[in-house]
Enzyme design. Structure first.
Site, PDB file in Angstrom:
ATOM      1  N   HIS A 287      32.237 -41.991 -22.569  1.00 16.25           N
ATOM      2  CA  HIS A 287      30.496 -42.168 -22.332  1.00 16.25           C
ATOM      3  C   HIS A 287      30.184 -41.952 -23.796  1.00 16.25           C
ATOM      4  CE1 HIS A 287      30.702 -40.495 -18.066  1.00 16.25           C
ATOM      5  NE2 HIS A 287      32.177 -41.700 -18.263  1.00 16.25           N
TER       6      HIS A 287
ATOM      7  N   TYR B 184      15.719 -41.332 -15.987  1.00 23.17           N
ATOM      8  CA  TYR B 184      16.303 -42.226 -14.590  1.00 23.17           C
ATOM      9  C   TYR B 184      17.291 -41.266 -14.091  1.00 23.17           C
ATOM     10  CZ  TYR B 184      14.099 -45.946 -17.026  1.00 23.17           C
ATOM     11  OH  TYR B 184      12.787 -46.671 -17.091  1.00 23.17           O
TER      12      TYR B 184
ATOM     13  N   TYR C   8      33.329 -37.904  -8.340  1.00 21.07           N
ATOM     14  CA  TYR C   8      33.826 -38.976  -8.220  1.00 21.07           C
ATOM     15  C   TYR C   8      35.427 -37.846  -7.569  1.00 21.07           C
ATOM     16  CZ  TYR C   8      34.021 -41.839 -11.763  1.00 21.07           C
ATOM     17  OH  TYR C   8      33.812 -42.759 -12.932  1.00 21.07           O
TER      18      TYR C   8
ATOM     19  N   GLN D 236      37.464 -43.003 -24.366  1.00 27.71           N
ATOM     20  CA  GLN D 236      36.771 -44.589 -24.245  1.00 27.71           C
ATOM     21  C   GLN D 236      36.189 -45.223 -26.065  1.00 27.71           C
ATOM     22  OE1 GLN D 236      34.001 -44.026 -21.405  1.00 27.71           O
ATOM     23  NE2 GLN D 236      35.775 -44.352 -20.047  1.00 27.71           N
TER      24      GLN D 236
ATOM     25  N   GLU E  55      24.278 -48.756 -12.481  1.00 27.98           N
ATOM     26  CA  GLU E  55      22.719 -49.422 -12.119  1.00 27.98           C
ATOM     27  C   GLU E  55      22.051 -50.565 -13.833  1.00 27.98           C
ATOM     28  OE1 GLU E  55      21.188 -45.048 -11.270  1.00 27.98           O
ATOM     29  OE2 GLU E  55      20.386 -45.284 -13.208  1.00 27.98           O
TER      30      GLU E  55
END
Length: 366
Positions: free
Chosen positions: A146, A248, A259, A77, A238
């Protein structure tokens, strides 16, 4: 056609909203585009994940290149990320870019740099100069997931950076790690003294909120409230209203599960941790985010738009004060990586992956 009514001067007048409300026109094609921002002259800067910054003339479809970009750690990513103009770009020509950066021993982390943009006289290219790294995601860790690194400027001129938790989970709760945090800095990377954890020093002094997972969208609404979205694990994407110093919950609570099927306590079990204003299971895999303020789509004014990767859709969000909900979902047939509002009020989308198209959305007049 569907109509919405409103009363003015004692008379009810129907505002007709086309269905579908927009038409989509392909303008250009890119290789794994990730983010975009408009220049004052209407041209578009587009990042490509492998490490190129493109300059697109949206009127002609011509695509050039801006050289002088930093070296990116491409893979998974990771790669080139966001691009954003300084609020006073017309005066200082400063452009901000985010990207994945290699560290020692196979580690990687997000970084944010700013540089001066110089455009060629030809109009089809340019360069970045005086590049300066103003923030690094620490600690650098192994893996290539991420990063986050979405950028926004607030009305006060502060720079906001979404710093995802690099798929490490628990650092999101550690104030001396920048993983899983929303970061707030001055435009030169220095620390605002009014940040909520400034007195703790170190990395904590950068942090505005914590307990985030994979933050891939950030936008201010017209009232100045800040909203972010983040990918959940297996379920539990979210949309969050950001509050100063708030936690949060990730990975302590989530409305999704791991997962491998391991359950995670839901948000309702920990009312001391901020719950999302909206959430999705099955996931939409949100990426890119804009809250519409233009005039071209009067029926969209004040609505949010999120790109959907797994959902291959444009997701419309309706806000009511501090509340939010999905209002409608528009199937696009491809993974949508980025959403932006153009100078004329058109909505612009970038499709994800190789051959990702730049799409211009305009009102459906039929």
């Amino acid at each position: 056609m569907t109509g919405t009514g409103r009363t003015m001067a004692g008379l009810s007048r129907a505002r007709q909203v086309p269905d579908p409300p927009f038409t989509s026109t392909p303008v250009a094609t890119f290789n794994e585009p990730w983010a975009m921002t408009f220049l004052p002259d209407g041209r578009l800067l587009v990042t490509e994940k492998s490490g190129k910054l493109r300059l697109a003339n949206v009127a002609s479809g011509q695509v050039g290149e801006i050289i002088g970009v930093p070296t990116v750690a491409y893979g998974g990513q990771g790669g080139f990320g966001d691009v954003l103009l300084h609020p006073r770009f017309a005066d200082n020509r400063l452009v901000y870019v985010s990207y994945a950066e290699a560290g020692s021993g196979g580690t990687r982390g997000a970084a944010v740099a700013r540089a001066t943009l110089q455009l060629d006289a030809s109009g089809n290219g340019g360069s970045l100069s005086n590049l300066q790294v103003i923030w690094r995601q620490l600690p650098k860790v192994s893996g290539s997931n991420h990063y986050g690194h979405r950028l926004a400027f607030g009305a006060d001129g502060k720079l906001w950076i979404t710093s995802s938790e690099r798929d490490q989970q628990t650092p999101a709760q550690d104030l001396q790690s920048s993983l899983g945090k929303l970061i707030r800095l001055n435009d030169d990377g220095s620390l605002p003294p009014d940040n909520p954890f400034a007195a703790q020093g170190g990395i904590a002094a950068q942090v505005w909120s914590l307990g985030h997972r994979n933050l891939l969208g950030i936008a201010f609404d017209p009232s100045g409230q800040l909203w972010t979205h983040e990918m959940g694990p297996s379920g539990g994407d979210e949309l969050n209203l950001i509050e100063r110093g708030a936690n949060y919950g990730w990975p302590v609570v989530s409305n999704g599960d791991q997962y491998d099927g391991t359950p995670i306590p839901d948000h309702v079990t920990r009312p001391d941790l901020n719950a999302p204003e909206a959430w999705w299971s099955p996931v939409i895999a949100p990426a890119g985010f804009v809250i519409y303020t233009g005039n071209l789509f009067p029926w969209f004014r004040g609505k949010g738009f999120i790109g959907g990767l797994a959902s291959q859709a444009l997701v419309e969000i309706e806000f009511t004060g501090t509340q939010a909900r999905e209002a409608r979902r528009y199937p696009m047939g491809r993974r949508i990586r980025e959403v932006e509002q153009g100078p004329d009020g058109a909505l612009w989308l970038l499709e994800d992956g190789a051959g990702g198209r730049l799409l211009k959305l305009t009102p459906n007049r039929s």
